[in-house]
Scaffold this motif. Structure first.
Motif, PDB file in Angstrom:
ATOM      1  N   UNK A   1      79.243  44.474 108.566  1.00 58.49           N
ATOM      2  CA  UNK A   1      79.069  43.918 109.900  1.00 58.49           C
ATOM      3  C   UNK A   1      78.066  44.762 110.671  1.00 58.49           C
ATOM      4  N   UNK A   2      76.915  44.188 110.949  1.00 58.39           N
ATOM      5  CA  UNK A   2      75.915  44.929 111.710  1.00 58.39           C
ATOM      6  C   UNK A   2      75.797  44.307 113.093  1.00 58.39           C
ATOM      7  N   UNK A   3      75.008  44.948 113.936  1.00 55.82           N
ATOM      8  CA  UNK A   3      74.813  44.429 115.289  1.00 55.82           C
ATOM      9  C   UNK A   3      74.097  43.091 115.261  1.00 55.82           C
ATOM     10  N   UNK A   4      73.531  42.745 114.096  1.00 56.43           N
ATOM     11  CA  UNK A   4      72.824  41.472 114.001  1.00 56.43           C
ATOM     12  C   UNK A   4      73.482  40.507 113.025  1.00 56.43           C
ATOM     13  N   UNK A   5      74.750  40.722 112.724  1.00 58.46           N
ATOM     14  CA  UNK A   5      75.435  39.819 111.813  1.00 58.46           C
ATOM     15  C   UNK A   5      75.778  40.506 110.502  1.00 58.46           C
TER      16      UNK A   5
END
Lengths: 489, 313
Positions: free
Chosen positions: A276-280
């Motif tokens: 899970x990243x800050x961009x999805x």
């Protein structure tokens, strides 16, 4: 020439009574050994008070950079420093070459063994390893049967523990094929030495260890699943900041330039393990996990695990991710399997093992158990699945009471134990208030395995028992570390 | 970047900012106490309220004394906003996001933690208080310096900045709210020496005395204090300044990621409304009401950042 020295044996027939262990700087006490000559020259010219100041300086550096480990069973805030000794452990190029050959042979055999026992089990059919050893072993994962990891590599990262007893005698103590730790100390110890004593390195040619993180990244990348592309996404999986080796997990991720993830950062998305990243969600190709098998996947193993990723084993079996080291590799460094290693090496490589095993009594065999019980005070007894020096008996150092208690444990569950003679481990001097003093050491070289290559970093982690006469080098039990030098040709 | 990492960065800088603010409030409280003629400890009551955790304090103590108030603010493990708790949390988060930080920043943070932990290992006596506060100030300043001097200007930096300014806006607003009644125009008419001290204490609590003097001269007036701490665009702790920074950093993230977010829109609306505000309108609306509504908006922005950038899921 095989010569095992039994320290502490008191004049039994057929056993050598040898009290002075082999010292890697001074041999048997008579003359300086070759690899140490340049170092000795430098040391003689040094002012001891300056060295003492340097030793303190090194500890301050370690504390500030946070090279600490958490001690289990203590308050969560406690982080301890592993003591660092400034006297290097020095190995000559020739000694290292021989060691490397032995290590490579052993690591190849370990991988072949793992592939075999999770597939056709030829070694069992040939009668060299009893089926019982596998079947009744918690480290054997039935979920891995018939699974071949990407690139055919099971143990991507290995840290083989070696001890030395003489000029030419090395023994393998343990194979550490699951998730060996300590490599960050190898790197930080060298970094510290370079900063403190640059002059020492300009007068001695020491082979560099600093490429390890880059080699690790490359080696892991080379094991990526088919279709991962040119630049596979690698991540390090840690149990979190309270884990005793958290510093190392963060250090390696940082040095490799990859993400450090925990179980709750990961999820199976569209058949891939993704973070899970800050961009999805971003899929991962290779996961260097520092979480035990049992915690890896609550759906497939321990259902209470919050450290792992539900469903990762299904993705793995479908070839969607590389897990390093592969689940189930623990069977290869199990202490009961260890005793079969000479046969295992011979079976898969067709050669005699270059590195020797320590003679091992398997207490589940009645004759061995009897011998062990009769000679308990002279033996080291280990739990088959234990690690970190816990649950272990060192006969010569144990009190009557401890011996009696251990005897009961052994009689109750003999299959849980193996026993070995107390080897007279070599010593290397440490720097004390009174100057140099010999202390027992072991050595953990670090090995990277990819489909095309076995890479051994010249050096490793030297652990040293700081207490006089002590044989326990584990950091959790009062051991320290040293920089390990392999000299250039 | 991992959502967890963004979360850790955000809380690292928030906690660090909180530690600084709490130390500053303790400093202001001590100064005011020393310059007052009456020996009453009631100044500490409002300092505790401004520092948050008033209820927690009262639950454990029952009455307000100088020593207990200082200990609560600096060291108490029961107070999540105490300097020690905040520094511990900042360092904990820094450990968690170690791979996102430069070595210099991590070492400054770890060094800050070790020094503050040692300095606050025991109760701090009156005599040692100035030195202790100085140490906290300089150690946190070192972390900030290492951050500015060595961190890349990328999303990592943006999350750090967002945390800093959200915490700071929240803190300045709460300090104003605790003392809002002495800033009302009616109070200005009184104009006694005592009130002067009160007004100055507000400036002191946000390290704004020098700045205020430069902008408004040596006369301290409530309207100008409100102007300075809410609307001034140069004062680094004013609500206006903090909101424009939050918006700016959220906009960098939007550009960087190529993803418009709800939080950036909310921050923009908040920033432009504060920017367009007149000081008289604030008084007409009601200072307390204005601040309460601001605190609500800023908390909303914070919550939306957590959602937009997947801090938790």
């Amino acid at each position: 020439m095989q010569r095992i020295v039994f320290a502490g044996f008191r004049g039994k027939a057929g056993v050598m009574t040898e009290t002075t262990p082999f010292d890697e700087m001074w041999g048997k006490g008579d003359s300086l050994r070759g690899p140490y000559s340049a170092f000795q020259e430098w040391f003689d010219g040094e002012d001891h008070s300056r060295l003492r100041a340097k030793q303190r300086e090194a500890e301050d550096v370690f504390r500030l950079t946070g090279i600490t480990f958490n001690v289990y069973g203590r308050s969560e805030a406690e982080e301890r420093l592993i003591p660092f000794d400034i006297i290097p452990r020095i190995i000559s190029a020739q000694e290292w070459q021989r060691l490397s050959r032995g290590i490579e042979q052993r690591v190849r055999a370990l991988n072949a063994f793992l592939h075999d026992i999770y597939n056709r089990q030829e070694i069992v059919k040939a009668g060299r390893v009893p089926l019982d050893m596998l079947k009744r072993n918690a480290a054997f994962l039935p979920q891995m049967c018939g699974v071949t990891p990407p690139g055919g590599v099971y143990t991507h990262i290995v840290g083989i523990d070696l001890v030395r007893t003489g000029d030419d005698e090395f023994f393998v103590l343990e194979d550490n094929a699951r998730t060996p730790s300590g490599v960050s100390y190898m790197l930080e110890n060298r970094e510290t030495m370079l900063q403190m004593f640059p002059e020492l390195f300009s007068r001695t040619r020491v082979q560099p260890v600093q490429n390890y993180p880059r080699d690790l990244r490359r080696s892991l990348g080379a094991c990526a699943p088919i279709g991962a592309g040119e630049d596979p996404t690698v991540a390090v999986l840690t149990p979190g900041i309270y884990n005793s080796a958290y510093f190392e997990h963060a250090f390696l991720a940082d040095q490799m330039g990859v993400e450090l993830v925990e179980g709750h950062d990961l999820q199976v998305v569209d058949g891939r393990v993704a973070m899970r990243t800050t961009q999805g969600y971003q899929p991962i190709d290779v996961l260097y996990r520092r979480v035990d098998d049992d915690f890896l996947d609550p759906l497939n193993f321990n259902p209470d695990s919050a450290l792992g990723v539900p469903g990762i084993m299904d993705v793995y079996r479908a070839g969607g991710i590389t897990i390093a080291n592969a689940p189930g590799t623990g069977i290869a460094d199990d202490k009961a399997i260890y005793s079969y290693m000479p046969e295992i090496v011979e079976f898969y490589t067709g050669e005699k093992a270059i590195l020797q095993n320590v003679p091992t009594w398997r207490c589940n065999e009645p004759d061995s158990l009897k011998y062990v019980l009769d000679n308990l005070k002279d033996l080291v007894v280990k739990e088959v699945h234990g690690s970190g020096g816990y649950g272990m008996l060192i006969g010569p150092a144990a009190s009557r009471k401890e011996l009696a208690e251990f005897r009961k444990k052994l009689e109750a569950r003999p299959g849980n134990y193996i026993a070995q003679p107390t080897l007279s481990l070599s010593t290397v001097p440490i720097f004390t208030r009174k100057g140099l003093a010999p202390r027992h050491v072991d050595l953990r070289p670090f090995v990277l395995v990819s489909p095309d290559k076995v890479n051994i970093t010249p050096g490793g982690l030297t652990r040293v028992a700081l207490k006089k006469g002590s044989l326990v080098v584990n950091s959790s039990q009062g051991g320290g570390t040293k920089d390990t030098w392999v000299l250039g040709d | 970047m991992l959502g967890k990492t963004a979360n850790g960065l955000y809380w690292l800088s928030r906690s660090l900012e909180r530690a600084e603010n709490t130390a500053r409030l303790a400093d202001a409280g001590q100064r005011i106490a020393l310059t007052r003629l009456s020996g009453a400890d009631d100044e500490w009551g409002s300092i505790l309220q401004a520092a948050g955790g008033w209820d927690g304090y009262m639950a454990g103590h029952g009455e307000v004394t100088r020593d207990d108030a200082i200990d609560w603010m600096l060291r108490s493990p029961d107070n999540p906003s105490s300097v020690l708790s905040s520094i511990k949390s900042a360092r904990q988060n820094a450990r968690m996001v170690r791979t996102a930080l430069t070595e210099e920043m991590w070492e400054a943070m770890n060094g800050c933690y070790m020094a503050v932990r040692d300095a606050l290992a025991r109760k701090v006596g009156e005599r040692d208080l100035p030195e202790c506060l100085q140490l906290i100030r300089s150690r946190t300043a070192l972390v900030r310096g290492a951050t500015h001097g060595t961190m890349l200007r990328n999303d990592i930096y943006d999350f750090l900045r967002i945390g800093t300014f959200l915490e700071r806006a929240d803190s300045t607003a709460r300090i104003l709210d605790v003392k809002y009644y002495i800033l009302l125009p009616a109070a200005a008419a009184v104009g006694s020496d005592l009130d002067n001290v009160q007004w100055e204490s507000i400036l002191e609590s946000v390290s704004a005395r020098g700045g205020y003097r430069m902008v408004h001269g040596s006369r301290v007036r409530p309207q100008e204090i409100v102007q300075f701490l809410i609307l001034d665009k140069r004062m680094p702790r004013s609500l206006n300044f903090c909101c424009s920074k939050i918006h700016e950093n959220l906009r960098y993230l939007v550009n960087d990621y190529g993803q418009q977010t709800e939080s950036a829109d909310m921050a923009e609306r908040l920033a432009s409304s504060v920017r367009a505000q007149e000081v008289d309108d604030i008084f007409d609306y009601g200072l307390h009401e204005y601040i309460q509504s601001f605190l609500g908006s800023i908390a909303d922005v914070g919550r939306q950042v957590e959602v937009d950038y997947r801090f938790y899921e």
